[in-house]
Write an enzyme that holds these catalytic residues in place. Structure first.
Site, mmCIF file in Angstrom:
data_model
loop_
_atom_site.group_PDB
_atom_site.id
_atom_site.type_symbol
_atom_site.label_atom_id
_atom_site.label_comp_id
_atom_site.label_asym_id
_atom_site.label_seq_id
_atom_site.Cartn_x
_atom_site.Cartn_y
_atom_site.Cartn_z
ATOM 1 N N LYS A 70 0.947 -1.199 0.052
ATOM 2 C CA LYS A 70 0.028 0.089 -0.161
ATOM 3 C C LYS A 70 0.861 1.328 -0.184
ATOM 4 C CE LYS A 70 -4.216 -1.789 1.775
ATOM 5 N NZ LYS A 70 -5.417 -1.483 2.816
ATOM 6 N N ASP A 106 -10.266 3.043 1.743
ATOM 7 C CA ASP A 106 -10.301 2.287 3.080
ATOM 8 C C ASP A 106 -10.945 3.167 4.048
ATOM 9 O OD1 ASP A 106 -9.122 -0.027 2.555
ATOM 10 O OD2 ASP A 106 -7.204 0.484 2.982
HETATM 11 P P1 NAP Z 1 -1.189 -3.832 10.569
HETATM 12 O O1 NAP Z 1 -0.628 -2.704 9.537
HETATM 13 O O2 NAP Z 1 -0.286 -4.993 10.764
HETATM 14 O O3 NAP Z 1 -1.601 -3.350 11.894
HETATM 15 C C1 NAP Z 1 -1.979 -3.826 13.023
HETATM 16 C C2 NAP Z 1 -1.281 -3.161 14.191
HETATM 17 O O4 NAP Z 1 -1.632 -3.520 15.532
HETATM 18 C C3 NAP Z 1 0.380 -3.354 14.424
HETATM 19 O O5 NAP Z 1 0.949 -1.959 14.549
HETATM 20 C C4 NAP Z 1 0.527 -4.027 15.427
HETATM 21 O O6 NAP Z 1 1.837 -4.056 16.280
HETATM 22 C C5 NAP Z 1 -0.516 -3.748 16.318
HETATM 23 N N1 NAP Z 1 -0.960 -4.779 17.501
HETATM 24 C C6 NAP Z 1 -0.874 -5.956 17.308
HETATM 25 N N2 NAP Z 1 -1.401 -6.503 18.530
HETATM 26 C C7 NAP Z 1 -1.819 -5.343 19.302
HETATM 27 C C8 NAP Z 1 -2.344 -5.223 20.781
HETATM 28 N N3 NAP Z 1 -2.586 -6.399 21.540
HETATM 29 N N4 NAP Z 1 -2.504 -4.203 21.127
HETATM 30 C C9 NAP Z 1 -2.200 -3.097 20.393
HETATM 31 N N5 NAP Z 1 -1.876 -2.800 19.126
HETATM 32 C C10 NAP Z 1 -1.633 -4.120 18.618
HETATM 33 O O7 NAP Z 1 -2.523 -4.567 9.961
HETATM 34 P P2 NAP Z 1 -3.542 -3.606 9.252
HETATM 35 O O8 NAP Z 1 -3.577 -3.776 7.715
HETATM 36 O O9 NAP Z 1 -3.891 -2.271 9.792
HETATM 37 O O10 NAP Z 1 -5.027 -4.497 9.364
HETATM 38 C C11 NAP Z 1 -5.279 -4.602 10.757
HETATM 39 C C12 NAP Z 1 -6.534 -5.497 10.984
HETATM 40 O O11 NAP Z 1 -7.628 -4.770 10.169
HETATM 41 C C13 NAP Z 1 -6.650 -6.990 10.304
HETATM 42 O O12 NAP Z 1 -7.319 -7.768 11.009
HETATM 43 C C14 NAP Z 1 -7.106 -6.849 9.127
HETATM 44 O O13 NAP Z 1 -7.444 -8.109 8.293
HETATM 45 C C15 NAP Z 1 -8.265 -5.684 9.317
HETATM 46 N N6 NAP Z 1 -8.807 -4.903 8.104
HETATM 47 C C16 NAP Z 1 -10.046 -4.970 7.767
HETATM 48 C C17 NAP Z 1 -10.551 -4.079 6.616
HETATM 49 C C18 NAP Z 1 -11.921 -4.236 6.239
HETATM 50 O O14 NAP Z 1 -12.286 -3.814 5.192
HETATM 51 N N7 NAP Z 1 -12.928 -4.663 6.900
HETATM 52 C C19 NAP Z 1 -9.476 -3.207 5.938
HETATM 53 C C20 NAP Z 1 -8.019 -3.330 6.361
HETATM 54 C C21 NAP Z 1 -7.923 -4.120 7.381
HETATM 55 P P3 NAP Z 1 2.834 -5.093 15.497
HETATM 56 O O15 NAP Z 1 3.012 -5.016 14.117
HETATM 57 O O16 NAP Z 1 4.064 -4.898 16.694
HETATM 58 O O17 NAP Z 1 2.242 -6.427 15.877
#
Ligand code: NAP
Length: 280
Positions: A70, A106
């Site tokens: 992205k 998004d």
């Molecule tokens: P990402 O870039 O990996 O971001 C997730 C963040 O959460 C990371 O910074 C991670 O830190 C942090 N994290 C993990 N465990 C945590 C905890 N216990 N407390 C606080 N922070 C924590 O992922 P993303 O792309 O943003 O996606 C996040 C979620 O949203 C996923 O489940 C994805 O499938 C979902 N999503 C859904 C949609 C939709 O259309 N519904 C769209 C986009 C994303 P670390 O990297 O240090 O682990």
């Protein structure tokens, strides 16, 4: 039917095998009788530039871009929309007057689901965002543009929260932005109108409950971006305490529908897209 005029729309990510986008986009294309097919391509980061050049060479119609491309994809587009520039990431590519445009749907998808499915207007509201990764970046940017009163951001890695904060402070100075420490999380969670889970915690059965159940109340909305399972432990617990809950399915559909509009100039049937991925 595929013929010599069929256009290509694709998803670029790594991995892509879990994606629901091909199913829901192909249903929408068929319903609108658009001669195009949506395909998912697993592209390794080192091959992204070549993949984009190849797609341009075969005159593709557009694409979605997902993890981990992205941000990197921004280097290979001719222009960014204001939204993509503000967010600092691209999830949609389309062609306009021969130029490759990078957009981001998004944040808009999230806001549409929040307002339409959740009946929640973020203006003047106090909000807690859990996680400061890619999705949180788009969502926080949009919430600030919608003039939320206070945005509290929590990530285990405080540097990530700082990066988001620096980015969104440039957009709107009216919203108060706070980085939350682990020891403050429960007190803050109790006081907010909206909690958004932007971490992947809750996708696996073995994942812990993200917040203690005593923080939820009837006056809150809890929005979990995860849509599989439909109700994470967080949502089940919030629901038990009387909070309104929403999963990420609506956001997924709306961001896809907004991308579809950019490629085709048509508004797709988002209900049919949703039904398709819910398996109805
Ligand atoms: P990402 O870039 O990996 O971001 C997730 C963040 O959460 C990371 O910074 C991670 O830190 C942090 N994290 C993990 N465990 C945590 C905890 N216990 N407390 C606080 N922070 C924590 O992922 P993303 O792309 O943003 O996606 C996040 C979620 O949203 C996923 O489940 C994805 O499938 C979902 N999503 C859904 C949609 C939709 O259309 N519904 C769209 C986009 C994303 P670390 O990297 O240090 O682990």
């Amino acid at each position: 039917m595929i013929n010599s005029k069929t256009k290509l729309i694709c998803l670029l990510g790594h991995p892509v095998g879990h994606s629901k986008s091909p199913e829901m986009q192909n249903v929408a294309l068929e319903l609108d009788e658009i001669n195009a097919k949506y395909m998912a391509f697993d592209v390794k980061p080192e091959n992204l530039k070549e993949a984009v050049e190849g797609l341009k060479a075969v005159n593709f119609m557009g694409a979605n871009v997902t993890i981990p491309h992205k941000e990197n994809i921004m280097k290979y587009v001719d222009e960014l929309t204001e939204e993509a520039r503000n967010i600092g990431a691209v999830n949609t590519l389309y062609i306009k007057k021969g130029k490759l445009i990078g957009d981001n749907t998004d944040g808009r998808g999230f806001i549409l689901s929040l307002m339409e499915d959740g009946g929640f207007d973020p203006k003047d509201k106090k909000i807690l965002i859990l996680g400061a990764g890619g999705a949180a970046k788009a969502i926080s940017t949009k919430l600030v543009m919608e003039e939320a009163r206070e945005l509290n951001i929590f990530d285990l890695d405080e540097q990530k929260s700082e990066m988001i904060t620096d980015n969104i402070k440039k957009i709107n100075v009216k919203t108060e932005i706070k980085i939350i420490k682990k020891c403050e999380i429960e007190e803050i969670a109790k006081s907010v109108d909206l909690i958004v889970n932007c971490t992947p915690v809750g996708m696996k059965e073995s994942d812990p409950l993200l917040l203690n159940g005593n923080v939820f109340s009837e006056k809150q909305l809890v929005f979990d971006l995860i849509y599989n399972p439909k109700k994470t432990k967080l949502l089940l617990e919030a629901e038990k305490k009387g909070a309104k809950i929403l999963n990420g399915l609506g956001m997924l559909v709306y961001q896809g529908a907004l991308s579809f509009e950019k490629w085709t100039g048509k508004k797709p049937n988002s209900n049919k897209m949703k039904n398709k991925i819910e398996g109805e």
